[in-house]
Design an enzyme around this catalytic site. Structure first.
Site, PDB file in Angstrom:
ATOM      1  N   CYS A  11       0.841  -1.201   0.000  1.00  0.00           N
ATOM      2  CA  CYS A  11       0.000   0.000   0.000  1.00  0.00           C
ATOM      3  C   CYS A  11       0.877   1.254   0.000  1.00  0.00           C
ATOM      4  CB  CYS A  11      -0.989  -0.031   1.161  1.00  0.00           C
ATOM      5  SG  CYS A  11      -2.365   1.144   0.943  1.00  0.00           S
TER       6      CYS A  11
ATOM      7  N   HIS B 160      -3.690  -4.908  -0.445  1.00  0.00           N
ATOM      8  CA  HIS B 160      -3.282  -5.513   0.826  1.00  0.00           C
ATOM      9  C   HIS B 160      -3.369  -7.032   0.730  1.00  0.00           C
ATOM     10  CE1 HIS B 160      -3.183  -1.893   3.445  1.00  0.00           C
ATOM     11  NE2 HIS B 160      -4.071  -1.430   2.593  1.00  0.00           N
TER      12      HIS B 160
ATOM     13  N   GLU C  53      -2.435  -9.107   2.886  1.00  0.00           N
ATOM     14  CA  GLU C  53      -2.799  -9.630   4.202  1.00  0.00           C
ATOM     15  C   GLU C  53      -4.298  -9.581   4.457  1.00  0.00           C
ATOM     16  OE1 GLU C  53      -2.390  -5.219   5.053  1.00  0.00           O
ATOM     17  OE2 GLU C  53      -1.598  -6.692   3.637  1.00  0.00           O
TER      18      GLU C  53
END
Length: 216
Positions: A87, A197, A199
């Protein structure tokens, strides 16, 4: 989905501007030995360094400089040691960022300016597909219709980096579209980065992190 990865040491660099706990959990899920720290030596000696980022470009840069993160990234890359940005952790790798009329210098690993998204709806928040190169290592094993989670209002719309040395592989650039196409990921030797992202991107993001760890 079965996920495997070698127990590589990965440091999530904690400079005050990133979802470090989410990154830690995602990396641990795919088998990495994870530590959250800003300790210089620990970050230097890890197999991989993950640089997250949430917030404004200028603020993230100030935090990174205060934590000597610019030195860590530069020295790791000079030695061919892997670094991954996420990001705003990707955005600060470019030459500069302009947000709300405020211009700030980035790390200049790649030329380019991070500017406002050219779209009717901002921020770009939610799931989106990407257009990755056929030989991408980062997206290996992932379907073309896989979706990744984005949360951002700024991006790089023009890729200007050129490689003239035939002995040096050209960076692999992945694109996504929200209004106008923007850079969604880059693979450039030991330096990889994503605008989205991983994650927060479920199994697709976990596979992507597994791919990265597999190169460490």
């Amino acid at each position: 989905m079965e996920l495997t990865a070698a127990a590589k040491k990965v440091v999530v660099f904690d400079y005050g501007f990133g979802n470090v706990r989410s990154a830690e959990r995602a990396l641990a899920r795919v088998g990495a030995d994870v530590e959250i720290t800003r300790d210089f030596d620990t970050a230097m000696n890890a197999d991989g360094l993950l640089v997250p980022g949430v917030g404004a470009f200028a603020a993230c840069m100030r935090g990174l400089l205060d934590a000597r993160g610019d030195w860590v990234i530069d020295r790791r890359l000079s030695g061919g040691r892997p670094v991954m940005g996420i990001c705003v952790g990707m955005q600060i790798l470019f030459s500069r960022g302009i947000e709300h009329g405020v211009e700030a210098e980035g790390l200049e690993e790649w030329p380019g300016t991070v500017g406002p998204l050219a779209a009717d709806v901002v921020p770009h928040m939610g799931w989106n597909t990407v257009d990755a190169p056929a030989d991408s290592e980062l997206f290996a094993g992932l379907d073309a219709d896989a979706r990744y989670y984005f949360v951002h209002s700024y991006a790089v719309h023009d890729w200007t980096h050129e490689t003239h040395n035939p002995l040096i592989a050209a960076p692999k650039v992945t694109w996504a579209t929200h209004g106008k196409p923007f850079v969604a990921a880059v693979e450039n030797g030991p330096l990889w980065a994503t605008q989205f992202h991983p994650e927060k991107s479920g199994d697709a993001g976990a596979q992507l992190l597994t791919n990265w760890i597999g190169t460490l």
